[in-house]
Write a protein that holds these residues in place. Structure first.
Motif, short mmCIF file in Angstrom:
data_model
loop_
_atom_site.label_atom_id
_atom_site.label_comp_id
_atom_site.label_asym_id
_atom_site.label_seq_id
_atom_site.Cartn_x
_atom_site.Cartn_y
_atom_site.Cartn_z
N UNK A 32 25.99 38.94 23.79
CA UNK A 32 27.29 39.15 23.63
C UNK A 32 27.94 38.23 24.85
N UNK A 33 29.22 37.72 24.63
CA UNK A 33 29.85 37.29 25.81
C UNK A 33 30.23 37.93 26.78
N UNK A 34 30.11 37.19 27.93
CA UNK A 34 30.33 37.81 29.21
C UNK A 34 31.45 36.92 29.98
N UNK A 35 32.42 37.48 30.54
CA UNK A 35 33.35 36.87 31.30
C UNK A 35 33.48 37.44 32.87
N UNK A 36 33.78 36.34 33.48
CA UNK A 36 34.06 36.66 35.20
C UNK A 36 35.54 36.40 35.24
N UNK A 37 36.12 37.53 35.83
CA UNK A 37 37.33 37.38 36.36
C UNK A 37 37.38 37.63 37.81
N UNK A 38 38.78 37.43 38.28
CA UNK A 38 39.01 37.96 39.59
C UNK A 38 40.43 38.37 39.84
N UNK A 39 40.55 39.10 40.80
CA UNK A 39 42.12 39.54 40.98
C UNK A 39 42.17 40.34 42.24
N UNK A 40 43.23 40.08 43.00
CA UNK A 40 43.78 40.44 44.36
C UNK A 40 44.89 41.44 44.05
N UNK A 41 44.90 42.39 45.14
CA UNK A 41 45.99 43.13 44.84
C UNK A 41 47.57 42.51 44.76
N UNK A 42 48.17 42.74 43.99
CA UNK A 42 49.45 42.24 43.59
C UNK A 42 49.44 40.95 42.95
N UNK A 43 48.24 40.25 42.60
CA UNK A 43 48.33 39.29 41.90
C UNK A 43 47.72 39.43 40.46
N UNK A 44 48.07 38.63 39.49
CA UNK A 44 47.57 38.63 38.10
C UNK A 44 46.06 38.44 38.11
N UNK A 45 45.43 38.95 36.99
CA UNK A 45 43.74 38.80 36.90
C UNK A 45 43.81 37.62 36.35
N UNK A 46 42.81 36.85 36.56
CA UNK A 46 42.55 35.50 36.17
C UNK A 46 40.96 35.57 35.67
N UNK A 47 40.70 34.99 34.28
CA UNK A 47 39.84 34.72 33.83
C UNK A 47 38.94 33.21 34.61
N UNK A 48 38.01 33.53 35.14
CA UNK A 48 37.63 32.05 36.05
C UNK A 48 36.51 31.43 35.26
N UNK A 49 35.60 32.26 34.12
CA UNK A 49 34.42 31.60 33.49
C UNK A 49 34.24 32.72 32.47
N UNK A 50 33.47 32.11 31.45
CA UNK A 50 32.82 32.87 30.51
C UNK A 50 31.81 32.04 29.71
N UNK A 51 30.93 32.82 29.25
CA UNK A 51 29.74 32.33 28.45
C UNK A 51 29.53 32.96 27.27
N UNK A 52 29.49 32.50 26.31
CA UNK A 52 29.54 32.93 24.90
C UNK A 52 28.09 33.68 24.76
N UNK A 53 27.67 34.43 23.68
CA UNK A 53 26.25 34.79 23.36
C UNK A 53 25.53 33.84 23.21
N UNK A 54 24.08 33.92 23.22
CA UNK A 54 23.05 33.05 23.06
C UNK A 54 23.02 32.45 21.77
#
Length: 124
Positions: A32-54
Motif C-alpha cells: 500500500x501507499x504510505x504517506x508522511x505528514x507533519x503538523x504542529x498545533x495551530x498549523x495545517x497538516x502538510x504531507x511531506x512525502x509519500x511512497x506508492x505500493x511496490x
C-alpha cells in the motif's frame, strides 16, 4: 485494524539529520501507499512525502519544502518505511505522522489510518 507506529523523532541541531521509521505489525506496508505528514498545533497538516505500493513501482512524492533534503524509502524485509531527513531547519519542527489505507496503492493526501506521531524538534 491497521496499527501504525512511528519512531525516531527527537531533538536535533539545525543542519542535522534524523531518520523516522513507520512500522505496522501484522500489516504489509509494501502492498500500500504510505504517506508522511507533519503538523504542529495551530498549523495545517502538510504531507511531506509519500511512497506508492511496490506494485506501483514505489513512486515517490515530496513537498517543495523538503525536496532534496528528505528521502522516503522502504525496507520490505523489515516491513518498515523510513523518512530520512537531512539538513534539518527550525521550520521542520513538528509532530510527524505516517498514514496508510488497506486499499490505497497510489499516493494521496487522504488516508484513513494514522500513527500516534513522533516529535521532531530542530533547535540549537
Amino acid at each position: 485494524q491497521v496499527q501504525l507506529v512511528e519512531s525516531g523523532g527527537g531533538l536535533v541541531q539545525p543542519g542535522g539529520s534524523l531518520r523516522l521509521s513507520c512500522a505496522a505489525p501484522g500489516f504489509r506496508l509494501d502492498l500500500y501507499a504510505i504517506g508522511w505528514f507533519r503538523q504542529a498545533p495551530g498549523k495545517e497538516r502538510e504531507e511531506v512525502s509519500c511512497i506508492s505500493s511496490s506494485s506501483s513501482d514505489n513512486s515517490t512524492y515530496y513537498a517543495d519544502s523538503v525536496r532534496g533534503r528528505f528521502t522516503i524509502s522502504r525496507d520490505t524485509a523489515k516491513n518498515i518505511v523510513y523518512l530520512k531527513m537531512n539538513s534539518l531547519k527550525s521550520e521542520d519542527t513538528d509532530v510527524y505522522y505516517c498514514a496508510t489505507d488497506p486499499w490505497t496503492t497510489a499516493c494521496t493526501s487522504d488516508f484513513g489510518y494514522w500513527g500516534q506521531g513522533t516529535q521532531v524538534t530542530v533547535s540549537s
